[in-house]
Design a protein around this motif. Structure first.
Motif, short mmCIF file in Angstrom:
data_model
loop_
_atom_site.label_atom_id
_atom_site.label_comp_id
_atom_site.label_asym_id
_atom_site.label_seq_id
_atom_site.Cartn_x
_atom_site.Cartn_y
_atom_site.Cartn_z
N VAL A 80 37.86 48.30 35.29
CA VAL A 80 38.17 47.84 36.79
C VAL A 80 37.33 46.65 37.03
CG1 VAL A 80 39.14 50.02 37.28
CG2 VAL A 80 36.72 49.55 37.67
N THR A 81 36.40 46.36 36.43
CA THR A 81 35.49 45.37 36.86
C THR A 81 36.23 43.75 36.81
OG1 THR A 81 34.53 45.12 34.68
CG2 THR A 81 33.43 46.66 36.33
N ALA A 82 37.24 43.77 36.29
CA ALA A 82 37.89 42.32 36.40
C ALA A 82 38.95 42.36 37.33
CB ALA A 82 38.53 42.11 35.00
N ASP A 83 39.29 43.42 38.19
CA ASP A 83 40.20 43.62 39.08
C ASP A 83 39.48 43.25 40.67
OD1 ASP A 83 41.51 44.61 41.25
OD2 ASP A 83 42.39 46.23 40.36
N PRO A 84 39.86 41.85 40.85
CA PRO A 84 38.98 41.60 42.12
C PRO A 84 39.20 42.45 43.36
CG PRO A 84 41.09 40.10 41.79
CD PRO A 84 40.87 41.04 40.65
N ALA A 85 40.16 43.05 43.64
CA ALA A 85 40.50 43.90 44.90
C ALA A 85 39.87 44.99 44.80
CB ALA A 85 41.97 44.16 45.30
N LEU A 98 38.26 46.28 25.86
CA LEU A 98 38.31 46.56 27.12
C LEU A 98 37.95 45.23 28.09
CD1 LEU A 98 37.87 48.84 29.45
CD2 LEU A 98 35.41 48.70 28.71
N ASP A 99 38.34 45.11 29.15
CA ASP A 99 38.17 43.95 30.07
C ASP A 99 36.66 44.08 30.37
OD1 ASP A 99 40.60 42.94 30.27
OD2 ASP A 99 40.87 43.89 32.08
N ILE A 100 35.83 43.01 29.86
CA ILE A 100 34.36 42.80 30.44
C ILE A 100 34.11 41.50 30.63
CG2 ILE A 100 32.00 43.32 29.53
CD1 ILE A 100 33.05 44.93 26.91
N PRO A 101 34.25 41.25 32.17
CA PRO A 101 34.02 39.99 32.68
C PRO A 101 32.83 39.55 32.54
CG PRO A 101 34.30 41.46 34.23
CD PRO A 101 34.60 42.23 33.04
N ASP A 102 32.46 38.03 32.35
CA ASP A 102 31.32 37.54 32.37
C ASP A 102 30.39 37.90 33.56
OD1 ASP A 102 29.57 34.93 31.28
OD2 ASP A 102 29.57 35.24 33.48
#
Length: 293
Positions: A13-18, A65-69
């Motif tokens: 969920v860490t790449a989901d801005p809301a 998995l989504d792992i944003p910078d």
């Protein structure tokens, strides 16, 4: 005791801005000191490197998995909040050129009003580090030099700029602005489980965040950090110790026992859920249990 929250990367969920924006705003309202963002620039499909913090040799995160910078994520969260601290946990230092990294970190610190804390590690995934262009076997020496470069670029304010001539990095007359808001630059903590990490924290860091160690092994690393600080003319009492715990299991009594070991901050891991209300309730319950404002 300071209480930080590790952002729930495993939930995807860490790449989901809301989602992540609301989660961190709630953590701020609950009174947590800071949040931490993990890093993997890439995860090699079917990697053969051994993850040192699980007996399986594999980390809990899926390869896709989504792992944003983490720095971009923290910059976004700085704009969504006003008080809560922003930390990496941990940044894989060999993935980054320190001249560019110094500017990125100083920018986030300046724009957030001095809320950034840098936690670095040398990395365990050979495939990731080599994909980013660094040599895996020399990453420790490279990391030591990177920390020196960061400090030098943040501290130098003279008209001649900063210069460096090392094994890995060379520059002359480098003017790097803006400077970090925090006096002395962005605080640098060293993560890891090895004696090398403890020595690095004592020589160059503002603290140690040991991973996967406890008991006598932990005490030994803390003692080694302090010894290394004294050898290098630094005040060992100025260095912080950060340990980990679970959001759902931590209590004031458990925190007190870790405080007796010298810990001044606990980084708390939450359960893996994509339900935002459930995740916020977990933050609230823990904050109430710990007596946070």
């Amino acid at each position: 005791m300071k209480y930080a929250v590790l952002l729930p990367v495993a939930a995807g969920v860490t790449a989901d801005p809301a989602w992540i924006g609301e989660y961190v705003r709630h953590a701020e309202d609950c009174g947590y000191e800071s949040v931490g963002a993990v890093e993997h620039a890439v995860v090699a499909s079917g990697y053969s490197s051994v993850y040192p913090y699980d007996s399986s040799g594999r980390m809990e995160l899926a390869d896709d998995l989504d792992i944003p910078d983490p720095l971009d994520l923290l910059a976004y969260l700085a704009g969504r909040t006003s008080r809560i601290g922003l930390a990496t946990g941990v940044l894989v230092l060999p993935n980054h050129h320190p001249v560019v990294l110094a500017k990125r970190l100083a920018t986030i610190d300046a724009l957030s009003g001095g809320r950034l804390r840098l936690v670095v590690g040398m990395g365990w995934m050979r495939e990731e580090i080599e994909a980013c262009g660094a040599d895996f076997d020399s990453r420790g020496r490279r990391g030591d030099e990177q920390l020196q470069v960061l400090r030098k670029l943040w501290a130098e304010t003279g008209p001649e700029g900063a210069s460096h001539d090392g094994e890995f990095f060379h520059f002359k007359g480098a003017m790097s602005y803006p400077k970090p808001v925090q006096e002395g630059g962005v605080p640098i903590h060293v993560g890891g489980h090895t004696k090398a990490a403890a020595r690095r924290a004592g020589r160059y860091g503002d603290g140690l965040q040991p991973l996967g160690v406890a008991g006598d092994e932990l005490r030994g690393l803390v003692a080694l950090m302090r010894e290394e600080a004294e050898k290098n003319g630094r005040d060992p009492d100025a260095l912080e110790l950060t340990l980990g715990h679970s959001l759902s299991a931590v209590t004031p009594e458990k925190a007190g026992r870790l405080g007796d070991l010298g810990a001044g901050r606990l980084v708390l891991r939450g359960t893996v859920t994509t339900d935002l209300n459930e995740a916020k309730d977990e933050l609230s319950a823990c904050a109430q249990r710990l007596g946070l404002s």
